[in-house]
Design a protein around this motif. Structure first.
Motif, PDB file in Angstrom:
ATOM      1  N   SER A 148       0.754  -1.177   0.008  1.00  0.00           N
ATOM      2  CA  SER A 148       0.015  -0.059   0.162  1.00  0.00           C
ATOM      3  C   SER A 148       0.947   1.349  -0.052  1.00  0.00           C
ATOM      4  O   SER A 148       1.822   1.335   0.825  1.00  0.00           O
ATOM      5  CB  SER A 148      -0.783  -0.049   1.276  1.00  0.00           C
ATOM      6  N   ILE A 149       0.514   2.408  -0.757  1.00  0.00           N
ATOM      7  CA  ILE A 149       1.301   3.495  -0.740  1.00  0.00           C
ATOM      8  C   ILE A 149       0.481   4.705  -0.224  1.00  0.00           C
ATOM      9  O   ILE A 149       0.750   5.840  -0.288  1.00  0.00           O
ATOM     10  CB  ILE A 149       1.531   3.834  -2.262  1.00  0.00           C
ATOM     11  N   GLY A 150      -0.811   4.193   0.271  1.00  0.00           N
ATOM     12  CA  GLY A 150      -1.473   5.211   0.870  1.00  0.00           C
ATOM     13  C   GLY A 150      -2.991   5.090   0.861  1.00  0.00           C
ATOM     14  O   GLY A 150      -3.511   3.938   0.575  1.00  0.00           O
ATOM     15  N   LYS A 151      -3.885   6.045   0.960  1.00  0.00           N
ATOM     16  CA  LYS A 151      -5.328   5.698   0.883  1.00  0.00           C
ATOM     17  C   LYS A 151      -5.845   7.117   0.189  1.00  0.00           C
ATOM     18  O   LYS A 151      -5.483   7.819   0.017  1.00  0.00           O
ATOM     19  CB  LYS A 151      -5.826   5.656   2.230  1.00  0.00           C
ATOM     20  N   ASN A 205     -10.937   4.666 -21.653  1.00  0.00           N
ATOM     21  CA  ASN A 205     -12.352   5.254 -21.410  1.00  0.00           C
ATOM     22  C   ASN A 205     -12.484   5.940 -20.319  1.00  0.00           C
ATOM     23  O   ASN A 205     -13.509   6.119 -19.650  1.00  0.00           O
ATOM     24  CB  ASN A 205     -13.457   4.066 -21.653  1.00  0.00           C
ATOM     25  N   ASN A 206     -11.378   6.726 -19.755  1.00  0.00           N
ATOM     26  CA  ASN A 206     -11.506   7.725 -18.604  1.00  0.00           C
ATOM     27  C   ASN A 206     -10.697   8.507 -18.673  1.00  0.00           C
ATOM     28  O   ASN A 206      -9.349   8.270 -18.497  1.00  0.00           O
ATOM     29  CB  ASN A 206     -11.392   6.892 -17.305  1.00  0.00           C
ATOM     30  N   THR A 207     -10.638   9.790 -19.100  1.00  0.00           N
ATOM     31  CA  THR A 207      -9.478  10.823 -19.262  1.00  0.00           C
ATOM     32  C   THR A 207      -8.734  11.036 -17.902  1.00  0.00           C
ATOM     33  O   THR A 207      -7.500  11.493 -17.978  1.00  0.00           O
ATOM     34  CB  THR A 207      -9.902  12.118 -19.992  1.00  0.00           C
ATOM     35  N   ARG A 208      -9.325  10.897 -16.942  1.00  0.00           N
ATOM     36  CA  ARG A 208      -8.641  11.073 -15.601  1.00  0.00           C
ATOM     37  C   ARG A 208      -7.919   9.603 -14.890  1.00  0.00           C
ATOM     38  O   ARG A 208      -7.174  10.024 -13.935  1.00  0.00           O
ATOM     39  CB  ARG A 208      -9.750  11.259 -14.579  1.00  0.00           C
ATOM     40  N   GLY A 209      -8.095   8.754 -15.906  1.00  0.00           N
ATOM     41  CA  GLY A 209      -7.182   7.426 -15.246  1.00  0.00           C
ATOM     42  C   GLY A 209      -7.945   6.843 -14.075  1.00  0.00           C
ATOM     43  O   GLY A 209      -9.050   6.823 -13.733  1.00  0.00           O
ATOM     44  N   TYR A 210      -7.313   5.875 -13.418  1.00  0.00           N
ATOM     45  CA  TYR A 210      -7.943   5.059 -12.470  1.00  0.00           C
ATOM     46  C   TYR A 210      -6.869   5.008 -11.276  1.00  0.00           C
ATOM     47  O   TYR A 210      -5.606   4.986 -11.269  1.00  0.00           O
ATOM     48  CB  TYR A 210      -8.064   3.639 -12.914  1.00  0.00           C
ATOM     49  N   TRP A 211      -7.541   4.676  -9.962  1.00  0.00           N
ATOM     50  CA  TRP A 211      -6.539   4.292  -8.955  1.00  0.00           C
ATOM     51  C   TRP A 211      -6.596   2.935  -8.811  1.00  0.00           C
ATOM     52  O   TRP A 211      -7.454   2.175  -8.996  1.00  0.00           O
ATOM     53  CB  TRP A 211      -7.357   5.002  -7.690  1.00  0.00           C
ATOM     54  N   GLU A 212      -5.400   2.329  -8.413  1.00  0.00           N
ATOM     55  CA  GLU A 212      -5.261   1.088  -8.476  1.00  0.00           C
ATOM     56  C   GLU A 212      -5.470   0.904  -6.752  1.00  0.00           C
ATOM     57  O   GLU A 212      -4.448   1.187  -6.088  1.00  0.00           O
ATOM     58  CB  GLU A 212      -3.911   0.442  -8.929  1.00  0.00           C
ATOM     59  N   GLY A 270      -1.200   2.281  -6.240  1.00  0.00           N
ATOM     60  CA  GLY A 270      -0.844   3.161  -7.326  1.00  0.00           C
ATOM     61  C   GLY A 270      -1.891   3.601  -8.097  1.00  0.00           C
ATOM     62  O   GLY A 270      -3.029   3.754  -7.840  1.00  0.00           O
ATOM     63  N   SER A 271      -1.544   4.173  -9.490  1.00  0.00           N
ATOM     64  CA  SER A 271      -2.513   4.736 -10.492  1.00  0.00           C
ATOM     65  C   SER A 271      -2.169   4.336 -11.814  1.00  0.00           C
ATOM     66  O   SER A 271      -0.922   3.985 -12.151  1.00  0.00           O
ATOM     67  CB  SER A 271      -2.539   6.085 -10.249  1.00  0.00           C
ATOM     68  N   VAL A 272      -3.253   4.279 -12.564  1.00  0.00           N
ATOM     69  CA  VAL A 272      -2.964   3.828 -14.049  1.00  0.00           C
ATOM     70  C   VAL A 272      -3.771   4.565 -14.841  1.00  0.00           C
ATOM     71  O   VAL A 272      -4.857   5.240 -14.626  1.00  0.00           O
ATOM     72  CB  VAL A 272      -3.126   2.287 -14.092  1.00  0.00           C
ATOM     73  N   LYS A 273      -3.228   4.755 -16.061  1.00  0.00           N
ATOM     74  CA  LYS A 273      -4.042   5.264 -17.211  1.00  0.00           C
ATOM     75  C   LYS A 273      -5.255   4.660 -17.575  1.00  0.00           C
ATOM     76  O   LYS A 273      -6.420   5.514 -17.715  1.00  0.00           O
ATOM     77  CB  LYS A 273      -3.052   5.818 -18.430  1.00  0.00           C
ATOM     78  N   GLY A 274      -5.328   3.335 -17.799  1.00  0.00           N
ATOM     79  CA  GLY A 274      -6.441   2.681 -18.271  1.00  0.00           C
ATOM     80  C   GLY A 274      -7.314   3.287 -19.693  1.00  0.00           C
ATOM     81  O   GLY A 274      -6.329   4.008 -20.442  1.00  0.00           O
TER      82      GLY A 274
END
Length: 408
Positions: free
Chosen positions: A337-340, A383-390, A377-381
């Motif tokens: 985990s890197i945070g919440k 169909n969402n310009t804002r990306g996604y939280w993993e 972490g986070s990824v671009k993924g």
């Protein structure tokens, strides 16, 4: 908030755009798409593909997307096939017509999960669009309906059907936007709609607004049959609380030998799980049916016709619920985990996805607004310009749309 409206009208055809004109506009009816995380465009194309005649009838005037944008599929003055049914509630028959498709405008709402939760963008755009239509046709918040309150048997839009206080809140907001103050009709929709059904002896208790005609449509019984069963009642002068015989139920003869039976006897003739559950005093909403389905071994309950038929059969036969297996101790995931993040920007909850693609993902669950969840972490993924939280969900990697999680 001003929503983006795109007009993408269906091709004229007998199955989704007959081009028949509405006789009038008496109501705006809300629906859910019954397809979590699907797009407005995808649902519009589903209606378009009905023109082949291979998937029945169905359409709606508008579809509101997860991002709040709106697609118009039918002109406001044309008939849409969105509330067709073999039965209707007495309120719908009295206030709308014997065929409500000819006097209503339908709005489909996309949603995030099988509970029917909406994004805040979908909710707000639907509210704005509904108010615009009410103003256009001289209607008010009491002319907002759910598919459920028109036909009486379908849990559409599911979130509002199972959370009636949210439906009242939506209608109240519409009234406030129309004239600064809501004035809800206390006789209609101020609680979850009651299904019109006869008791075990074939009697129905008259409620305000009931007519023999309305009962005949709601119960699928001929008017003449009701009149024949009640020769001393004046059909034009029905009184609240009167008992009306609507089914000629004869006392059952005693069986020669005992046979297996359910723990609670109920309506043994109905084909509706909702009606059966009500007849045995059980809560008939989706959440309780989902729990019952799990007890009786029906996996992945989504309220489909086949699942409801199976559940009804199992309960009637008195089959024993499937015993639950003890859960094995949870294993450490090993994911760092890197945070919440804190869940924000949603009406009720954010959907947890199996892959970072809001249009191709499957729902793993949801997390309530204001709750926190660990991230890796986070990824671009896609169909969402804002990306996604993993996120770390039940010890595994999962994803939520980045706009719904605020790093804390």
């Amino acid at each position: 908030m001003a929503y983006k409206l795109t007009q993408d009208l269906l091709t004229p055809n007998p199955y989704s755009r007959p081009k028949d004109k509405l006789k009038s506009v008496k109501a705006v009816v809300l629906h859910w798409t019954a397809n979590p995380l699907s797009s407005a465009k995808g649902n519009r194309n589903f209606f378009e593909n009905r023109k082949s005649g291979n998937s029945g009838y169905g359409s709606a005037h508008y579809i509101v997307d997860l991002d709040g944008s709106v697609i118009q599929c039918l002109p406001d003055n044309e008939v849409g096939y969105h509330v067709g049914s073999h039965v209707y509630t007495s309120h719908a028959l009295n206030r709308l017509s014997s065929y409500p498709n000819n006097c209503t405008i339908g709005i489909e709402m996309t949603h995030t999960d099988w509970e029917g939760r909406f994004t805040s963008d979908t909710y707000n755009s639907t509210l704005e669009l509904a108010v615009k239509l009410l103003k256009k046709y001289g209607l008010d918040e009491n002319d907002l309906w759910l598919h459920h309150t028109v036909v009486g048997w379908k849990d559409c839009a599911r979130w509002f059907v199972n959370n009636n206080s949210e439906w009242i809140k939506f209608k109240t907001k519409a009234g406030e936007m129309l004239r600064g103050k809501a004035n809800l009709n206390k006789e209609v929709d101020t609680k979850d709609m009651e299904y019109v059904s006869a008791d075990k002896d074939g009697y129905y208790t008259i409620k305000n607004g009931d007519t023999f005609w309305g009962l005949s449509q709601a119960l699928n019984v001929d008017v003449k049959t009701i009149e024949k069963l009640n020769p001393k009642l004046d059909a034009k002068n029905l009184k609240v609380g009167q008992k009306v015989k609507v089914k000629d139920i004869k006392p059952a003869s005693k069986p020669s030998a005992p046979s297996p039976s359910p723990s609670k006897k109920g309506d043994m003739k109905t084909t509706s799980i909702v009606t059966y559950l009500q007849s045995i005093g059980e809560n008939s909403n989706f959440s309780n049916r989902e729990k019952l389905a799990a007890k009786y071994g029906i996996k992945g309950y989504k309220g489909t016709a086949s699942q409801n038929t199976k559940l009804l059969s199992l309960m009637r036969k008195g089959s024993s619920p499937v015993p639950s297996k003890p859960k094995a101790p949870a294993k450490s995931s090993g994911i760092k985990s890197i945070g919440k993040v804190k869940i924000v920007g949603v009406t009720n909850a954010a959907i947890i996805q199996d892959v970072p693609d809001r249009r191709a993902s499957k729902s793993l669950g949801s997390i309530a607004k204001g709750a926190t969840i660990e991230i890796s972490g986070s990824v671009k993924g896609k169909n969402n310009t804002r990306g996604y939280w993993e996120v770390i969900y039940k010890g595994k990697r999962a994803y939520i749309s980045a706009q719904f999680g605020k790093l804390i």
